[in-house]
Motif scaffolding. Sequence first.
Motif, PDB file in Angstrom:
ATOM      1  N   UNK A 163       0.855  -1.203   0.000  1.00 13.34           N
ATOM      2  CA  UNK A 163       0.000   0.000   0.000  1.00 13.34           C
ATOM      3  C   UNK A 163       0.886   1.246   0.000  1.00 13.34           C
ATOM      4  N   UNK A 164       1.953   1.208   0.797  1.00 16.26           N
ATOM      5  CA  UNK A 164       2.911   2.313   0.898  1.00 16.26           C
ATOM      6  C   UNK A 164       3.489   2.673  -0.464  1.00 16.26           C
ATOM      7  N   UNK A 213       0.865   4.314  -2.675  1.00 19.87           N
ATOM      8  CA  UNK A 213       0.676   5.711  -2.240  1.00 19.87           C
ATOM      9  C   UNK A 213       1.819   6.575  -2.777  1.00 19.87           C
ATOM     10  N   UNK A 214       3.053   6.087  -2.647  1.00 16.04           N
ATOM     11  CA  UNK A 214       4.223   6.849  -3.103  1.00 16.04           C
ATOM     12  C   UNK A 214       4.170   7.079  -4.614  1.00 16.04           C
ATOM     13  N   UNK A 223       1.336   9.624  -5.356  1.00 13.00           N
ATOM     14  CA  UNK A 223       1.754  10.950  -4.881  1.00 13.00           C
ATOM     15  C   UNK A 223       2.794  11.553  -5.832  1.00 13.00           C
ATOM     16  N   UNK A 224       3.773  10.747  -6.247  1.00 13.34           N
ATOM     17  CA  UNK A 224       4.810  11.216  -7.171  1.00 13.34           C
ATOM     18  C   UNK A 224       4.182  11.651  -8.494  1.00 13.34           C
ATOM     19  N   UNK A 259       1.081  12.584  -9.088  1.00 11.06           N
ATOM     20  CA  UNK A 259       0.256  13.783  -8.897  1.00 11.06           C
ATOM     21  C   UNK A 259       1.114  15.042  -8.801  1.00 11.06           C
ATOM     22  N   UNK A 260       2.103  15.017  -7.903  1.00 10.12           N
ATOM     23  CA  UNK A 260       2.931  16.211  -7.691  1.00 10.12           C
ATOM     24  C   UNK A 260       3.700  16.569  -8.976  1.00 10.12           C
ATOM     25  N   UNK A 301       1.170  17.861 -11.724  1.00 12.91           N
ATOM     26  CA  UNK A 301       0.370  19.020 -11.297  1.00 12.91           C
ATOM     27  C   UNK A 301       0.704  20.279 -12.097  1.00 12.91           C
ATOM     28  N   UNK A 356      17.052  18.003  -4.926  1.00 17.12           N
ATOM     29  CA  UNK A 356      16.476  16.656  -4.819  1.00 17.12           C
ATOM     30  C   UNK A 356      17.048  15.742  -5.897  1.00 17.12           C
ATOM     31  N   UNK A 390      21.832  18.150   1.995  1.00 20.13           N
ATOM     32  CA  UNK A 390      21.110  18.423   0.738  1.00 20.13           C
ATOM     33  C   UNK A 390      19.607  18.214   0.948  1.00 20.13           C
ATOM     34  N   UNK A 413      16.828  21.086   0.580  1.00 23.92           N
ATOM     35  CA  UNK A 413      15.796  20.870  -0.445  1.00 23.92           C
ATOM     36  C   UNK A 413      14.393  20.914   0.179  1.00 23.92           C
ATOM     37  N   UNK A 459      -3.830  22.921 -10.639  1.00 20.82           N
ATOM     38  CA  UNK A 459      -2.456  22.777 -10.136  1.00 20.82           C
ATOM     39  C   UNK A 459      -2.473  22.677  -8.611  1.00 20.82           C
ATOM     40  N   UNK A 471      -4.294  19.425  -7.344  1.00 20.11           N
ATOM     41  CA  UNK A 471      -3.497  18.201  -7.586  1.00 20.11           C
ATOM     42  C   UNK A 471      -2.293  18.155  -6.629  1.00 20.11           C
ATOM     43  N   UNK A 472      -1.611  19.286  -6.457  1.00 25.44           N
ATOM     44  CA  UNK A 472      -0.495  19.325  -5.491  1.00 25.44           C
ATOM     45  C   UNK A 472      -1.024  18.981  -4.099  1.00 25.44           C
ATOM     46  N   UNK A 477      -1.654  15.305  -3.796  1.00 23.76           N
ATOM     47  CA  UNK A 477      -0.349  14.637  -3.783  1.00 23.76           C
ATOM     48  C   UNK A 477       0.318  14.740  -2.420  1.00 23.76           C
ATOM     49  N   UNK A 537      -1.290  12.612   0.182  1.00 30.50           N
ATOM     50  CA  UNK A 537      -0.827  11.216   0.070  1.00 30.50           C
ATOM     51  C   UNK A 537       0.580  11.063   0.653  1.00 30.50           C
ATOM     52  N   UNK A 538       1.447  12.100   0.450  1.00 31.03           N
ATOM     53  CA  UNK A 538       2.786  12.048   1.057  1.00 31.03           C
ATOM     54  C   UNK A 538       2.707  12.061   2.573  1.00 31.03           C
ATOM     55  N   UNK A 545       1.865   8.630   3.546  1.00 29.87           N
ATOM     56  CA  UNK A 545       3.093   7.842   3.374  1.00 29.87           C
ATOM     57  C   UNK A 545       4.026   8.062   4.573  1.00 29.87           C
ATOM     58  N   UNK A 575       2.737   6.154   7.566  1.00 26.36           N
ATOM     59  CA  UNK A 575       3.110   4.732   7.434  1.00 26.36           C
ATOM     60  C   UNK A 575       4.556   4.497   7.865  1.00 26.36           C
TER      61      UNK A 575
END
Lengths: 84, 84
Positions: free
Chosen positions: A2-3, A6-7, A10-11, A13-14, A17, A49, B6, B10, B38, B41-42, B45, B48-49, B52, B55
């Motif tokens: 599930x994790x 979700x990741x 989320x990735x 979507x972001x 976006x 990042x 970093x 970030x 935008x 959606x962000x 996202x 959901x993070x 995450x 979790x």
Amino acid sequence: MIKEVIAIIATLLVTTSYIPQIIKGYRTKSLKDLSTSFLVIVGIGVLLWILYGIFNSDFTFIIANAVILVFVITLILMKFYYRK
Amino acid sequence: MIKEVIAIIATLLVTTSYIPQIIKGYRTKSLKDLSTSFLVIVGIGVLLWILYGIFNSDFTFIIANAVILVFVITLILMKFYYRK
């Protein structure tokens, strides 16, 4: 499991976006309400990042952030172009 | 060590990037060029993070994303408020 799902969502979507923002800017030919500082700071953050992803050899992470960076640079260039 | 630095920079940059956008919107009383899609959606996202992060019991990650969520909701509300 599930994790991970979700990741991934989320990735996605972001990362995606920024597409409606680019489309809106292209249609209206105006991005003056968008803060340049916001875009530049996000851009530098995302660049860091990517560097972090390189250190970790995490290619999904690198690609997701590289896509965001391309979108952010696109918006900065559009903002300057439409300023005229 | 370098990796952690970093990641911290970030996270700080991406999280605080929304502040100049909020300030700009507050000053100009206009956010019409900002895409609602935008922001929404962000927002989803980032939500959901946060899930995450819960979790993984990663509190720094939860807080950073929660702060972004607050900024994004603020921008959505400002956009609606200034629309009138």
